[in-house]
Write a protein that holds these residues in place. Structure first.
Motif, PDB file in Angstrom:
ATOM      1  N   GLU A  55     -24.370   1.573  -7.854  1.00  0.00           N
ATOM      2  CA  GLU A  55     -23.814   2.300  -6.715  1.00  0.00           C
ATOM      3  C   GLU A  55     -22.993   1.422  -5.768  1.00  0.00           C
ATOM      4  N   ASN A  56     -22.947   0.122  -6.031  1.00  0.00           N
ATOM      5  CA  ASN A  56     -22.248  -0.842  -5.167  1.00  0.00           C
ATOM      6  C   ASN A  56     -22.720  -0.755  -3.713  1.00  0.00           C
ATOM      7  N   MET A  57     -24.032  -0.756  -3.552  1.00  0.00           N
ATOM      8  CA  MET A  57     -24.646  -0.693  -2.228  1.00  0.00           C
ATOM      9  C   MET A  57     -25.423  -1.975  -1.979  1.00  0.00           C
ATOM     10  N   TYR A  72     -25.001  -1.137   3.363  1.00  0.00           N
ATOM     11  CA  TYR A  72     -23.539  -1.206   3.293  1.00  0.00           C
ATOM     12  C   TYR A  72     -23.038  -0.761   1.929  1.00  0.00           C
ATOM     13  N   SER A  73     -21.847  -0.203   1.917  1.00  0.00           N
ATOM     14  CA  SER A  73     -21.135   0.075   0.681  1.00  0.00           C
ATOM     15  C   SER A  73     -20.188  -1.097   0.422  1.00  0.00           C
ATOM     16  N   ARG A  76     -15.565  -1.691  -4.326  1.00  0.00           N
ATOM     17  CA  ARG A  76     -15.694  -1.668  -5.796  1.00  0.00           C
ATOM     18  C   ARG A  76     -14.725  -2.609  -6.503  1.00  0.00           C
ATOM     19  N   CYS A  87     -22.196   0.847   8.584  1.00  0.00           N
ATOM     20  CA  CYS A  87     -23.457   0.736   7.877  1.00  0.00           C
ATOM     21  C   CYS A  87     -24.461   1.729   8.407  1.00  0.00           C
ATOM     22  N   GLN A 101     -30.216   6.068  -6.393  1.00  0.00           N
ATOM     23  CA  GLN A 101     -29.698   6.418  -5.069  1.00  0.00           C
ATOM     24  C   GLN A 101     -30.812   6.466  -4.025  1.00  0.00           C
ATOM     25  N   PHE A 117     -29.158   7.416   0.444  1.00  0.00           N
ATOM     26  CA  PHE A 117     -28.085   6.593   0.997  1.00  0.00           C
ATOM     27  C   PHE A 117     -27.494   7.152   2.296  1.00  0.00           C
TER      28      PHE A 117
END
Length: 125
Positions: A55-57, A72-73, A76, A87, A101, A117
């Motif tokens: 999820e690139n979190m 935070y995201s 990508r 955030c 998730q 999230f």
């Protein structure tokens, strides 16, 4: 500094930046700027960092205010972002990813909260 392994390198928090270090090239890249936490206005030292690659979190845990976390995201494309990322914040002794998730937070009452999230509690244990 607090770090978490990723494929081919590590992500770590240094000063106000999330950085990536690639083992193969030896390249250190700033991925994004994060806000400073805490009431003192000074830098909050990250105690731990956890990364969800699917999820690139990124979860960053601090000792400020009796324990807190920031979600935070991460960009990508791996390109750096000069702007400070928004955030989701919360109080808790620790936070870790537990599902694709979902993440778990140990709150100040020693209760485990499962959150999505959007930082909403989905289950209490």
């Amino acid at each position: 500094p607090a770090f978490t392994p990723i494929s081919g390198g590590v992500l770590f928090v240094k000063d106000r930046y999330v950085r990536s270090f690639d083992y193969g090239s030896g390249k250190d890249t700033a991925l994004m700027s994060i806000r400073r936490s805490g009431n003192s206005g000074g830098p909050a030292v990250a105690r731990s960092v956890h990364y969800n690659e699917q999820e690139n979190m990124l979860l960053v845990c601090h000792d400020t205010d009796g324990g807190s976390y920031e979600l935070y995201s991460v960009p990508r494309d791996g390109r750096s972002s000069d702007q400070s990322q928004e955030c989701k914040r919360g109080a808790g002794s620790s936070a870790v990813f537990v599902a694709r998730q979902r993440f778990a937070v140990l709150d100040k009452n020693r209760q485990i909260l499962i959150k999505n999230f959007q930082n909403e509690v989905t289950k209490k244990c």
